[in-house]
Design an enzyme around this catalytic site. Structure first.
Site, PDB file in Angstrom:
ATOM      1  N   CYS A 127       5.570  33.563   9.776  1.00  9.98           N
ATOM      2  CA  CYS A 127       6.249  34.162  10.922  1.00  9.98           C
ATOM      3  C   CYS A 127       6.755  33.059  11.868  1.00  9.98           C
ATOM      4  CB  CYS A 127       5.304  35.112  11.651  1.00  9.98           C
ATOM      5  SG  CYS A 127       6.128  36.080  12.936  1.00  9.98           S
ATOM      6  N   GLU A 180       0.830  -1.203   0.000  1.00  9.41           N
ATOM      7  CA  GLU A 180       0.000   0.000   0.000  1.00  9.41           C
ATOM      8  C   GLU A 180       0.873   1.264   0.000  1.00  9.41           C
ATOM      9  OE1 GLU A 180      -1.090   0.346   4.687  1.00  9.41           O
ATOM     10  OE2 GLU A 180      -2.432  -0.909   3.498  1.00  9.41           O
TER      11      GLU A 180
END
Length: 881
Positions: free
Chosen positions: A828, A758
């Site tokens: 920021c 998978e």
């Protein structure tokens, strides 16, 4: 030419000022072939061309010292015929090399006669280490004499220098007799007068390694691997500008590269780090060679004889130490473990002094030490202690006066070597799960904080080194200035590998057009997704591939993947609902739901919808078993240790929240039987970004062992984690090797069980790029910043995982990089960095930068942090034009 008495030490008379010397040492592999001598001649010419005086130090031909050592051990009662056969064998070995280099070998006959005499003396007194030292020293005498003639035939004028003129062993009465003869110490310092005197005699020399002058002029040895030590000592006494050690590897690696091809070259290393690596088992360098060089600040260069083009490891006074990190995983074999136990030692004043006095009296050097109230365990340094069984028996008998003694000689040490190990124990802790179910005799954390060492059974050492290296190396600070290319990268036949440029490098105009007026966008190439799916479908042992859609749930990607015949693995019901809406032809049974600590309602919804379900916690069966009664489920197993490019993507082991641990398996199966729950499949997933094909083989081995006891198991799901190379010089995951490994394990099961994979990242990572416009540029001291319109709000992997993504200036593609930039976003946060020290052409506002391998865990993990919208998503498809 005789070995009866070496020449007296060279007179040191004042010269006309400092003379620049260089010392070049060549190992046994280098001197054993005609090609090797061609390289040595080239190196000598290069040194001479730089107007420097030099000394070439050589080892014995590869295998010769081992052969002599075998002869020494078997000499008692040895027949004259056996001695003659050995001499003939060595004569033939050197004669073959002589013929290959176009010279005669008859000049070696006097030396071989001397060797025969030495063998007879050793046979008469087999316990006398003096005779053994003399015999073993002949290997280097033969190779250096032969090398002298070979170089002369190639037009390289060198004189032969007897190392015993230069090096005199220390008189150390504290060491046992065998050590004084077979592993002697020499103390030297720069001697300008000696250097001038030797320079007056000649500018170029060849000398035997391994040997020195002992008391009364006898030959002593500098320990196995002592030719490195010879070169360092000669270089120190000459005050050389540098010492070079040429061997079959270009330097120190993050592990033994001949056993772990993914090991990376260490480019620049400090003396103390190099000393620790060599002392703990790195084979490219003898640890004692560094002692005089460090003391007198003489650089040491490690080089590969066959590849002089490779810049190997540099050990210099200027080497910068790049903060706390593990730089290598090394092992030492031949470890002797001495365990001393007894309740009488508790609070007994002077006990340690008494027992360590016994080691001193036997001339044995103690290496690692571990103590408790009733036990003291030590190891003997294999490099400093030439011991035999009789020596160890005498040691045990003497120690037995103080305590119970056990001596084990079948041990090895496995060491994590680097800086500040104590400060990063929390980071390396998950990796130590590899020691589970391994017997550990001793753990030692070095007082200098340069290594963490485990003493284990020798048979486990190599596998442990491989597993630790996969989890811990490379990484750390210093980047490419510290960690060079891998061994397989250095030895790859580039001509045989077709260079395939990344798809985006051929479609720059298309990408810029697709970006349009947007400042930032993810762009996915559907044709690349289909190509990745097609590669997975070539796996013959894999019956079904499911796409792990958490990597990227974009509807167009889902449709392309399902269109290639793949199923879909989900980790939430929201994902399941999303994919069923995006791909209407997909049926519920084509999915697999693998939730983790999800609410009860999700499990009930999946069962009602007919979606195959994975459980990974016995608590579910204990408390919600009624919901699952009569159903068939997959059981997720934790195989015990995880892998991956970062600790936060390792999904197995006690520090990961996923899976049923092996010690809980029996309880889980009892709960399943109590609720009439059938275990239809077994599942394991160890991590992400794995490029070692044996990872899935190990998982299959664990799961087939469980499936043997569970006849209801029809499917073994090996999870995902298939890695994608981050750098252009990295090799991709070897799918053929993965397939072959799975086939070996699957055959042993003797029953028809399907194998599933998978993958997520493998299918979509390389197919996606993140485009972002340059907004501003800035300089702070020597650091240059280039800012772009999006950052960690769109791509958090670099900040979260330390992930590396290639970055190019798409607007100036093909132009040479002129400046090293830190590529940063507008968020920021100090961590809002997409790439550090990236070499880019001069960039300007409005340019478009491309961040590669961004198709997985990019947009899927994006946020609106700082209320900045993440990059939009767009699709291109070369196959649908």
């Amino acid at each position: 030419m005789t070995d009866v008495k070496p020449a007296q030490p060279l007179d040191a008379t004042p010269g006309n000022g400092p003379i620049q010397w260089r010392v070049l040492k060549f190992g046994g592999s280098s001197v054993a072939t005609a090609t090797g001598w061609d390289r040595i001649a080239d190196a000598a010419r290069a040194a001479a061309g730089e107007a420097r005086r030099f000394v070439i130090v050589v080892s014995a031909l590869k295998g010769v010292t081992d052969r002599l050592e075998q002869a020494v051990r078997a000499l008692e009662g040895r027949s004259p015929e056996a001695t003659a056969a050995l001499i003939d064998e060595l004569r033939d070995r050197h004669a073959r090399l002589a013929r290959a280099t176009g010279i005669q070998s008859g000049a070696l006959d006097p030396l071989l006669d001397d060797l025969a005499a030495a063998l007879r003396e050793q046979a008469a007194a087999p316990e006398d280490a003096r005779h053994g030292a003399r015999v073993l020293g002949f290997g280097e005498l033969l190779s250096s004499r032969l090398g002298h003639a070979i170089l002369a035939a190639q037009g390289v004028a060198v004189d032969w220098l007897d190392s015993r003129e230069v090096l005199r062993a220390d008189d150390d009465s504290r060491r046992n007799e065998r050590a004084r003869w077979l592993s002697a110490d020499c103390t030297v310092a720069p001697d300008p007068a000696f250097a001038a005197a030797l320079g007056d005699r000649g500018a170029a020399w060849i000398a035997p390694g391994f040997i020195a002058r002992g008391e009364n002029g006898d030959t002593v040895l500098l320990g196995r691997g002592g030719s490195d030590v010879s070169a360092a000592l000669i270089g120190t006494r000459l005050g050389a500008e540098r010492v070079e050690i040429h061997s079959d590897v270009p330097g120190l690696f993050t592990a033994d590269p001949r056993r772990i091809p993914a090991a990376r070259l260490l480019r620049n290393v400090s003396y103390r780090e190099a000393m620790e690596l060599a002392a703990m088992g790195a084979k490219a360098l003898h640890p004692r060679a560094l002692i005089p060089l460090k003391r007198h600040r003489i650089p040491l260069w490690l080089c590969q004889t066959e590849r002089p083009d490779i810049d190997g490891t540099r050990i210099t006074p200027e080497a910068h130490e790049h903060g706390a990190q593990v730089k290598a995983i090394v092992q030492r074999r031949g470890i002797t473990l001495v365990t001393m136990e007894g309740l009488d030692m508790w609070q007994q004043v002077g006990f340690l002094a008494d027992v360590f006095g016994v080691f001193r009296d036997h001339g044995l050097s103690v290496d690692l030490v571990s103590t408790s109230e009733s036990n003291v365990t030590v190891t003997l340094d294999p490099g400093a202690n030439p011991t035999d069984r009789a020596t160890l028996d005498r040691l045990a008998a003497d120690l037995g006066r103080f305590c119970q003694v056990d001596v084990r000689s079948d041990c090895a040490s496995v060491s994590l070597v680097g800086l500040g190990i104590r400060t990063i124990l929390h980071r390396i802790g998950p990796a130590l799960e590899v020691f589970e179910q391994r017997r550990i005799f001793l753990v030692s954390q070095a007082a200098n904080d340069l290594n963490l060492t485990f003493v284990v059974e020798a048979r486990h050492a190599e596998k442990l080194v491989q597993q630790l290296h996969q989890q811990i190396i490379p990484g750390g600070v210093g980047g490419d200035s510290v960690f060079g290319p891998s061994w397989d990268r250095l030895n790859r036949d580039e001509a045989a590998i077709r260079a395939v440029p990344p798809w985006w490098s051929q479609r720059a105009d298309d990408l810029l057009e697709t970006l349009g007026d947007d400042d930032a966008a993810y762009v996915y190439a559907l044709d690349q997704v289909r190509a990745a799916a097609a590669r997975l479908k070539t796996l013959r042992t894999v019956d079904r591939v499911l796409y792990s859609m958490k990597a990227n749930p974009h509807p167009d990607l889902l449709r392309a993947i399902v269109g290639e015949g793949l199923g879909v693995e989900c980790v939430s019901m929201a994902e399941a609902r999303h994919v069923l809406a995006a791909v209407p032809e997909l049926a519920a049974e084509d999915l697999l739901l693998t939730p983790n600590f999800a609410p009860r309602a999700e499990y009930r919804e999946a069962l009602d919808a007919g979606i195959p379900l994975t459980i990974d916690n016995p608590w579910l069966l204990e408390h919600w078993g009624a919901d699952l009664a009569g159903r068939s489920v997959f059981l997720r197993i934790d195989p015990g240790s995880g892998l991956g490019h970062h600790k936060m993507v390792r999904t197995a082991g006690s520090n990961a929240k996923f899976g049923v641990p092996l010690d809980e398996l029996e309880r889980t199966l009892r709960l399943a039987r109590a609720h009439d729950i059938t275990i239809r499949g077994l599942h394991a997933h160890t991590g992400s970004g794995i490029l070692h094909p044996d990872n899935w083989e190990r998982s299959l081995e664990v799961l087939t062992g469980i499936a043997t006891e569970l006849p209801s198991v029809e499917v073994i799901n090996l999870g995902g984690g298939l890695g994608v190379p981050d750098r252009s010089d990295e090799l991709p995951l070897d799918l053929m090797a993965l397939d072959a490994g799975l086939a070996r394990i699957k055959r042993a099961l003797n029953r028809d069980v399907q194998i599933w994979l998978e993958p997520g990242r493998y299918l979509v990572a390389a197919a996606g790029v993140l485009l972002a416009r340059v907004t501003q540029l800035k300089g702070k001291g020597e650091v240059r910043y280039v800012g772009v319109a999006t950052g960690m709000n769109s791509l958090i992997r670099p900040a979260l995982y330390g992930a590396w993504h290639e970055i190019v200036n798409l607007s100036r593609l093909g132009k040479a990089g002129e400046h090293a930039y830190n590529v940063v976003g507008p968020i920021c946060e100090t961590g809002d960095v997409l790439g550090l020290d990236r070499l880019l052409p001069e960039s300007r506002e409005g340019d478009v930068l491309l961040i590669a391998n961004a198709g997985a865990y990019g947009a899927a993990m994006a946020s609106r942090y700082n209320l900045r919208e993440p990059a939009v998503e767009k699709v291109i498809d070369a196959e649908r034009r």
